[in-house]
Design an enzyme around this catalytic site. Structure first.
Site, PDB file in Angstrom:
ATOM      1  N   ARG A  17     -69.305 -38.442 -15.579  1.00 61.28           N
ATOM      2  CA  ARG A  17     -70.729 -38.191 -15.798  1.00 61.28           C
ATOM      3  C   ARG A  17     -71.298 -39.271 -16.705  1.00 61.28           C
ATOM      4  O   ARG A  17     -71.849 -40.248 -16.236  1.00 61.28           O
ATOM      5  CB  ARG A  17     -70.952 -36.782 -16.379  1.00 61.28           C
ATOM      6  CG  ARG A  17     -72.395 -36.257 -16.206  1.00 61.28           C
ATOM      7  CD  ARG A  17     -73.378 -36.755 -17.241  1.00 61.28           C
ATOM      8  NE  ARG A  17     -73.053 -36.379 -18.609  1.00 61.28           N
ATOM      9  CZ  ARG A  17     -73.799 -36.724 -19.651  1.00 61.28           C
ATOM     10  NH1 ARG A  17     -74.894 -37.458 -19.497  1.00 61.28           N
ATOM     11  NH2 ARG A  17     -73.429 -36.379 -20.883  1.00 61.28           N
ATOM     12  N   ASP A  18     -71.138 -39.120 -17.980  1.00 56.20           N
ATOM     13  CA  ASP A  18     -71.723 -40.080 -18.911  1.00 56.20           C
ATOM     14  C   ASP A  18     -71.134 -41.470 -18.710  1.00 56.20           C
ATOM     15  O   ASP A  18     -71.821 -42.477 -18.870  1.00 56.20           O
ATOM     16  CB  ASP A  18     -71.507 -39.611 -20.350  1.00 56.20           C
ATOM     17  CG  ASP A  18     -72.503 -40.223 -21.320  1.00 56.20           C
ATOM     18  OD1 ASP A  18     -73.380 -40.971 -20.867  1.00 56.20           O
ATOM     19  OD2 ASP A  18     -72.405 -39.943 -22.521  1.00 56.20           O
ATOM     20  N   HIS A 212     -69.987 -35.353 -29.315  1.00 58.78           N
ATOM     21  CA  HIS A 212     -70.100 -36.365 -28.260  1.00 58.78           C
ATOM     22  C   HIS A 212     -70.485 -37.684 -28.916  1.00 58.78           C
ATOM     23  O   HIS A 212     -71.609 -37.844 -29.394  1.00 58.78           O
ATOM     24  CB  HIS A 212     -71.167 -35.939 -27.250  1.00 58.78           C
ATOM     25  CG  HIS A 212     -71.398 -36.943 -26.160  1.00 58.78           C
ATOM     26  ND1 HIS A 212     -70.694 -36.905 -24.968  1.00 58.78           N
ATOM     27  CD2 HIS A 212     -72.238 -37.995 -26.082  1.00 58.78           C
ATOM     28  CE1 HIS A 212     -71.105 -37.897 -24.197  1.00 58.78           C
ATOM     29  NE2 HIS A 212     -72.038 -38.584 -24.853  1.00 58.78           N
ATOM     30  N   HIS A 214     -70.487 -42.111 -29.259  1.00 58.22           N
ATOM     31  CA  HIS A 214     -70.510 -43.420 -28.607  1.00 58.22           C
ATOM     32  C   HIS A 214     -70.015 -44.462 -29.606  1.00 58.22           C
ATOM     33  O   HIS A 214     -70.060 -44.255 -30.821  1.00 58.22           O
ATOM     34  CB  HIS A 214     -71.917 -43.756 -28.123  1.00 58.22           C
ATOM     35  CG  HIS A 214     -72.330 -42.984 -26.912  1.00 58.22           C
ATOM     36  ND1 HIS A 214     -72.495 -43.558 -25.676  1.00 58.22           N
ATOM     37  CD2 HIS A 214     -72.579 -41.657 -26.738  1.00 58.22           C
ATOM     38  CE1 HIS A 214     -72.839 -42.639 -24.792  1.00 58.22           C
ATOM     39  NE2 HIS A 214     -72.903 -41.467 -25.418  1.00 58.22           N
ATOM     40  N   CYS A 245     -76.465 -43.943 -21.986  1.00 60.01           N
ATOM     41  CA  CYS A 245     -77.620 -43.229 -21.448  1.00 60.01           C
ATOM     42  C   CYS A 245     -78.637 -44.210 -20.887  1.00 60.01           C
ATOM     43  O   CYS A 245     -79.101 -45.100 -21.609  1.00 60.01           O
ATOM     44  CB  CYS A 245     -78.268 -42.373 -22.535  1.00 60.01           C
ATOM     45  SG  CYS A 245     -79.776 -41.532 -21.983  1.00 60.01           S
ATOM     46  N   ASN A 254     -69.234 -44.785 -24.332  1.00 58.63           N
ATOM     47  CA  ASN A 254     -68.678 -43.665 -25.071  1.00 58.63           C
ATOM     48  C   ASN A 254     -67.447 -44.122 -25.858  1.00 58.63           C
ATOM     49  O   ASN A 254     -66.869 -45.186 -25.595  1.00 58.63           O
ATOM     50  CB  ASN A 254     -68.238 -42.565 -24.105  1.00 58.63           C
ATOM     51  CG  ASN A 254     -69.400 -41.892 -23.422  1.00 58.63           C
ATOM     52  OD1 ASN A 254     -69.918 -40.893 -23.890  1.00 58.63           O
ATOM     53  ND2 ASN A 254     -69.815 -42.453 -22.293  1.00 58.63           N
TER      54      ASN A 254
END
Length: 316
Positions: A17-18, A212, A214, A245, A254
């Site tokens: 996903r990310d 979460h 980065h 993002c 990430n």
């Protein structure tokens, strides 16, 4: 030699996903399934497998429903899908998903750029999203993006995050199962991360806390360890540090999953498992034309073979 590190946390790998959403390239459904099953088979506890974001805005997520539809019930029990509206939850649930990460931003500007509405509008819709998730026996997370800084507004006050965490539309007996605190831009520092995680743990309803992070400013692993030390139960990472993002200028990859597990040594990790993790990431990153930002992946190729975490001398 075995290690037992405390406190322990759960890794959620967010590569699918990310990790993928900023690449501009969509991996075929079969390839995503191969990666997901490879990670689950290695023992990675939880995964993010896609997003219900509009495919015209985030093309790499266009086949998310196909991925959900091909996974088994047991596999889906360990997988999460990013959602931002009750309709997203409804569509993902119809495909078979049971774990939903309902996301909005602490900052108004980023929420409008990312979701297309105000933060309060996103929050107002959350009870309906919770009801849909509960109707299929699912779990739902409250995910607060830009919990530390916003690309448009700068620093985000911790009190703002706590107000969202404690809002009755997201907490209570029928509220979110988990809360995700996202350092969307990777600009936080360890003391800041530890302080916010500790406040959320002590001043908001009891639930799992997910961090979460980065690695934009090189503190991804340090921030992750600070979050764990302050009480985070789950931490996010992506293979090779892939990700970012598309609606947050300045965001980059990430924190690398390989680096997180090397630092935290979960029970399922062995030198062979670490090698296999690197071997899943390497061809995927090559397909996407992306660099491998994991320092652990680089270290595993060392010639210092007396160190058990270095891949075997006859390895690739």
């Amino acid at each position: 030699m075995t290690y037992s590190f405390a406190p322990q946390s759960i890794l959620r790998d967010v590569t699918l996903r990310d990790g993928l959403q900023l690449t501009g390239k969509m991996l075929p459904t079969a390839r995503k399934l191969e990666i997901a099953r490879g990670l689950l088979d290695l023992g990675v506890p939880e995964l993010e497998i896609g997003s219900m974001a509009r495919p015209d805005l985030v093309p790499p997520m266009a086949n998310t429903l196909e991925v959900i539809g091909e996974l088994t019930t047991d596999e889906l029990a360990r997988c999460w899908v990013w959602v931002a509206t009750p309709r997203h939850v409804e569509k993902a649930a119809a495909a078979g998903a049971r774990n939903f990460q309902y996301c909005f931003s602490a900052s108004e500007s980023h929420n409008r750029a990312n979701i297309g509405r105000s933060t309060d509008d996103s929050l107002a819709a959350m009870p309906a999203a919770i009801d849909i998730a509960r109707a299929v026996g699912g779990r739902i997370q409250l995910c607060i993006a830009t919990s530390f800084t916003c690309p448009f507004e700068g620093a985000v006050a911790a009190d703002r995050v706590l107000a969202l965490a404690n809002d009755p539309r997201a907490d209570g007996a029928d509220g979110a199962d988990d809360i995700v605190l996202a350092d969307t831009l990777g600009q936080a520092v360890p003391a800041q991360v530890a302080a916010l995680v500790a406040r959320v743990r002590s001043e908001s309803p009891h639930r799992r806390i997910v961090f979460h992070g980065h690695d934009t400013w090189g503190l991804g692993v340090a921030n992750t360890l600070a979050a764990i030390g302050a009480g985070a139960n789950v931490v996010d990472g992506s293979l090779g540090g892939l990700g970012g993002c598309p609606f947050a200028p300045g965001a980059s990859g990430n924190t690398a999953s390989e680096d997180i597990v090397f630092a935290t040594r979960p029970d399922w990790l062995t030198p062979a498992t670490l090698t296999a993790l690197v071997d899943i990431a390497t061809p995927m990153l090559a397909e996407l034309g992306e660099p491998n930002r994991s320092r652990t992946a680089e270290g595993s190729r060392s010639e210092a073979h007396a160190f058990e975490w270095v891949r075997p001398a006859n390895g690739h």
